[in-house]
Design a protein around this motif. Sequence first.
Motif, PDB file in Angstrom:
ATOM      1  N   SER A 129       0.831  -1.207   0.000  1.00  0.00           N
ATOM      2  CA  SER A 129       0.000   0.000   0.000  1.00  0.00           C
ATOM      3  C   SER A 129       0.864   1.254   0.000  1.00  0.00           C
ATOM      4  N   SER A 130       1.946   1.227   0.743  1.00  0.00           N
ATOM      5  CA  SER A 130       2.828   2.394   0.833  1.00  0.00           C
ATOM      6  C   SER A 130       3.577   2.640  -0.463  1.00  0.00           C
ATOM      7  N   MET A 131       3.877   1.591  -1.202  1.00  0.00           N
ATOM      8  CA  MET A 131       4.525   1.761  -2.499  1.00  0.00           C
ATOM      9  C   MET A 131       3.548   2.344  -3.522  1.00  0.00           C
ATOM     10  N   ILE A 132       2.271   1.989  -3.391  1.00  0.00           N
ATOM     11  CA  ILE A 132       1.266   2.475  -4.337  1.00  0.00           C
ATOM     12  C   ILE A 132       0.934   3.936  -4.082  1.00  0.00           C
ATOM     13  N   TYR A 133       0.694   4.278  -2.806  1.00  0.00           N
ATOM     14  CA  TYR A 133       0.320   5.656  -2.481  1.00  0.00           C
ATOM     15  C   TYR A 133       1.561   6.398  -1.987  1.00  0.00           C
ATOM     16  N   ASN A 141       2.670   9.400   9.170  1.00  0.00           N
ATOM     17  CA  ASN A 141       1.598   9.787  10.088  1.00  0.00           C
ATOM     18  C   ASN A 141       0.218   9.474   9.540  1.00  0.00           C
ATOM     19  N   ASP A 142       0.146   9.091   8.274  1.00  0.00           N
ATOM     20  CA  ASP A 142      -1.143   8.783   7.662  1.00  0.00           C
ATOM     21  C   ASP A 142      -1.562   7.362   8.015  1.00  0.00           C
ATOM     22  N   ILE A 143      -2.794   7.209   8.463  1.00  0.00           N
ATOM     23  CA  ILE A 143      -3.289   5.908   8.912  1.00  0.00           C
ATOM     24  C   ILE A 143      -3.846   5.119   7.734  1.00  0.00           C
ATOM     25  N   LEU A 144      -3.294   3.943   7.519  1.00  0.00           N
ATOM     26  CA  LEU A 144      -3.822   3.033   6.512  1.00  0.00           C
ATOM     27  C   LEU A 144      -5.045   2.301   7.040  1.00  0.00           C
ATOM     28  N   GLY A 145      -4.991   1.916   8.303  1.00  0.00           N
ATOM     29  CA  GLY A 145      -6.100   1.189   8.896  1.00  0.00           C
ATOM     30  C   GLY A 145      -5.880   0.978  10.378  1.00  0.00           C
ATOM     31  N   SER A 146      -6.796   0.271  11.004  1.00  0.00           N
ATOM     32  CA  SER A 146      -6.729   0.015  12.439  1.00  0.00           C
ATOM     33  C   SER A 146      -7.065  -1.432  12.731  1.00  0.00           C
ATOM     34  N   ILE A 147      -6.476  -1.944  13.821  1.00  0.00           N
ATOM     35  CA  ILE A 147      -6.773  -3.279  14.328  1.00  0.00           C
ATOM     36  C   ILE A 147      -7.604  -3.115  15.593  1.00  0.00           C
ATOM     37  N   VAL A 148      -8.760  -3.751  15.636  1.00  0.00           N
ATOM     38  CA  VAL A 148      -9.642  -3.682  16.796  1.00  0.00           C
ATOM     39  C   VAL A 148      -9.781  -5.084  17.378  1.00  0.00           C
ATOM     40  N   LEU A 196      -5.206  -2.150  23.665  1.00  0.00           N
ATOM     41  CA  LEU A 196      -4.405  -2.848  22.669  1.00  0.00           C
ATOM     42  C   LEU A 196      -4.837  -2.584  21.234  1.00  0.00           C
ATOM     43  N   ASN A 197      -5.940  -1.866  21.004  1.00  0.00           N
ATOM     44  CA  ASN A 197      -6.276  -1.495  19.629  1.00  0.00           C
ATOM     45  C   ASN A 197      -5.131  -0.688  19.037  1.00  0.00           C
ATOM     46  N   ALA A 198      -4.846  -0.915  17.757  1.00  0.00           N
ATOM     47  CA  ALA A 198      -3.648  -0.315  17.164  1.00  0.00           C
ATOM     48  C   ALA A 198      -3.957   0.312  15.814  1.00  0.00           C
ATOM     49  N   ASP A 199      -3.378   1.502  15.582  1.00  0.00           N
ATOM     50  CA  ASP A 199      -3.450   2.131  14.267  1.00  0.00           C
ATOM     51  C   ASP A 199      -2.255   1.684  13.428  1.00  0.00           C
ATOM     52  N   LEU A 200      -2.506   1.448  12.146  1.00  0.00           N
ATOM     53  CA  LEU A 200      -1.464   1.050  11.211  1.00  0.00           C
ATOM     54  C   LEU A 200      -1.229   2.204  10.247  1.00  0.00           C
ATOM     55  N   THR A 201      -0.034   2.709  10.214  1.00  0.00           N
ATOM     56  CA  THR A 201       0.285   3.829   9.340  1.00  0.00           C
ATOM     57  C   THR A 201       0.984   3.346   8.074  1.00  0.00           C
ATOM     58  N   PHE A 202       1.028   4.226   7.079  1.00  0.00           N
ATOM     59  CA  PHE A 202       1.822   3.940   5.893  1.00  0.00           C
ATOM     60  C   PHE A 202       3.299   3.903   6.280  1.00  0.00           C
ATOM     61  N   LEU A 203       4.088   3.241   5.474  1.00  0.00           N
ATOM     62  CA  LEU A 203       5.526   3.108   5.729  1.00  0.00           C
ATOM     63  C   LEU A 203       6.304   3.934   4.717  1.00  0.00           C
ATOM     64  N   GLU A 204       7.426   4.474   5.141  1.00  0.00           N
ATOM     65  CA  GLU A 204       8.282   5.242   4.239  1.00  0.00           C
ATOM     66  C   GLU A 204       9.544   4.484   3.869  1.00  0.00           C
ATOM     67  N   GLU A 205       9.781   3.376   4.561  1.00  0.00           N
ATOM     68  CA  GLU A 205      10.908   2.497   4.247  1.00  0.00           C
ATOM     69  C   GLU A 205      10.414   1.060   4.295  1.00  0.00           C
ATOM     70  N   VAL A 206      11.141   0.167   3.663  1.00  0.00           N
ATOM     71  CA  VAL A 206      10.808  -1.256   3.707  1.00  0.00           C
ATOM     72  C   VAL A 206      11.470  -1.861   4.933  1.00  0.00           C
ATOM     73  N   LEU A 257     -10.672  -5.390  11.193  1.00  0.00           N
ATOM     74  CA  LEU A 257      -9.834  -4.387  10.548  1.00  0.00           C
ATOM     75  C   LEU A 257     -10.700  -3.273   9.976  1.00  0.00           C
ATOM     76  N   ALA A 258     -10.225  -2.055  10.111  1.00  0.00           N
ATOM     77  CA  ALA A 258     -10.942  -0.894   9.590  1.00  0.00           C
ATOM     78  C   ALA A 258      -9.962   0.014   8.875  1.00  0.00           C
ATOM     79  N   ASN A 259     -10.446   0.770   7.875  1.00  0.00           N
ATOM     80  CA  ASN A 259      -9.559   1.748   7.243  1.00  0.00           C
ATOM     81  C   ASN A 259      -9.578   3.044   8.061  1.00  0.00           C
ATOM     82  N   SER A 260      -8.926   4.084   7.550  1.00  0.00           N
ATOM     83  CA  SER A 260      -8.769   5.311   8.335  1.00  0.00           C
ATOM     84  C   SER A 260     -10.085   6.018   8.583  1.00  0.00           C
TER      85      SER A 260
END
Length: 494
Positions: free
Chosen positions: A271-275, A281-288, A298-308, A400-403
Motif C-alpha cells: 500500500s505504501s509503495m502504491i500511495y 503519520n497517515d493511517i492506513l487502517g486500524s486493528i480492533v 491494545l487497539n492499534a493504528d497502522l500507518t503507511f511506511l516510508e521504508e521497507v 480491521l478498519a480503514n482510516s
Amino acid sequence: MKFLKNKIVLLIACVAIAFACSKDDGISVDLQNEVNEFVWFGMRDFYYWVDEVDDLSNERYPTYNALYTFLNGYSDPKTLFDDLLVDQDRFSWIVDDYEELEASFQGISKSFGYEVGLLRISADSDDLLAYVKYVVPDGPAENGGLVRGDVFTEVNGTQLTVDNFVSLLFENESYTITLSQIQDNVISSTGERIALTAIQLTENPILKAEVLEVEGQKIAYLMYNQFVNNNDYHEELNNAFGEFKSAGATELVLDLRYNGGGSLTTSRILSSMIYGAASANDILGSIVYNQNLANAGLNADLTFLEEVPVLNDDGNQISSLPMNRMNINRVFVLVSGSSASASEFVIAGLLPYMNVTLIGTTTVGKNVGSATLYDSDNYLKSSTLNPNHKYAIQPIISQLANSEGFTDYIDGLDPNIVVDERNYLGDLKPLGDTAEPLLAEALAIITGVARTERLPDNGMESIPYEIPGEEYLNTILLEGELVPDVLRTLLDIE
C-alpha cells in the motif's frame, strides 16, 4: 501446560472472573487431552467473538474440575475448536503440525504448481469443468505443458463432479488429467493426457511485474498472488516498483484476482509503495481486538511506511531499505471471488486516499485478522513449547478498519466494472496480455480506447472450495510489530 494464561485476562481486562481454585488445589478430575486445555485458553484469551461464546466464559466453568469435565467431552481437539466458533466465523482454523503451517506462510507447500477453478457445467448437472487459472513457473504443471486457460473434466479417467472433486484433485499426490476443449459452448475431450505429481514448491508471490506500453502510455502491471512476509520477497517487490518508476510508468494495474491474503505487514508495504504521497503519520487502517483486549488499550493504528522494514525471524525490525513509491493518484485493481483478506485490506485502506477502480467480480469479504497461537506459556513460539504435540490454532482475533472506520465489507467488495473471466473459457488470454479481459478493461479506461463488447454470462456456476490443509491462504496474519508490544509484554508475565 501452565494455567498462568488466566492471569492474562485478569491483568489486561480487569473484568474476568478467576477460577475459584489454583491448579494444584482440589482438582479431582483428570484432564484426558492437554491439547484441549491449550485450545480453550487460547480461544478465551484472544478470540474476537469471545463474548458470544458461552463455553468460553469463566462463569460457566468457574473451577478446573468444571473446565476439565467439559474438555473431557472432546476426544478430538479440532471438534472442540470448531464448537467454540461463532456462526459468522468462516476463517479460524486449527492445525496439528505448526511446522507445515509456518512453511505455508512463506509460500512453501506441496503443490502441483497451478491454480484451478471449478465450474458446474450447467445448472441442472453435478458434473464439473476445471480450468487452469495460472501456472507456477518451474512447477509440475508448467513442466507437464499446462497453460492458463486449459480445461479438463476428467481426472484419472473419472468425470469430475460436485461429490468427487475434493478426493480426485486435493487428496492425491499424483493424478492424470484429460484435457478438453470448448468450441461454440460445447465441451469435448481432446484425448491429451497430462500426468502430474505434487512436489514441495515455493511460489514467488510476484507472478508478473512489467511495464506495458499501450497507446503511447506506460502502464505498470503487477500480478501479486500472496502476501508473504519474507524479506527477500519484500526486496523483490521494492525492486519491481523501482523498475516501474525508472521506466516512467504513470499508471498501475494491480492484479489481485487470485490473492487470498497473507501478511498484514506485507499489505502495508505494498500500500505504501502504491500511495507515494503518504507520510508515516497517515493511517492506513486500524486493528480492533475483543473487548477485553480493547479495554487494555491494545487497539492499534497502522500507518503507511516510508521504508521497507527488514525483519528477523521473530518479526522484529532490524534494519530497513529505501522504499520505491509511485507518484500516482489512482489505481486499477483486478479482483474476483478469490480476492480476500490482505487483498481487501489494501483496497479498503487506499480508498480514502486515492481513486481505486475495481474490475472483475465481488471479493470474498474478510475484514478480520488472525494470529498463530502456540502451546507455550505465552502463546508465542519464542517461549518454551509443549513438546508433546505440534498443534497450533489460528483464530480470528481482530477486526480491521480503514482510516475512516470502514469495516462493512463482510459480503465482499463489489467491482466498479463487472468482468467475469469465466465467460471467456476457450479463449482465456495469458495474464499480462493486453487483450486479457480484466486487464483490457483497465487499459481501455486509461487510454480512452473503446473496449470490445463483453461476452454474456455463459451460465456456468462457480463451485467454492477450500483445499484441505490450505485454509491459511485466506487470512490476514497479524505478525511482528502488528501484535502490539504491550501485548507481548503482558503475555510474558509470570
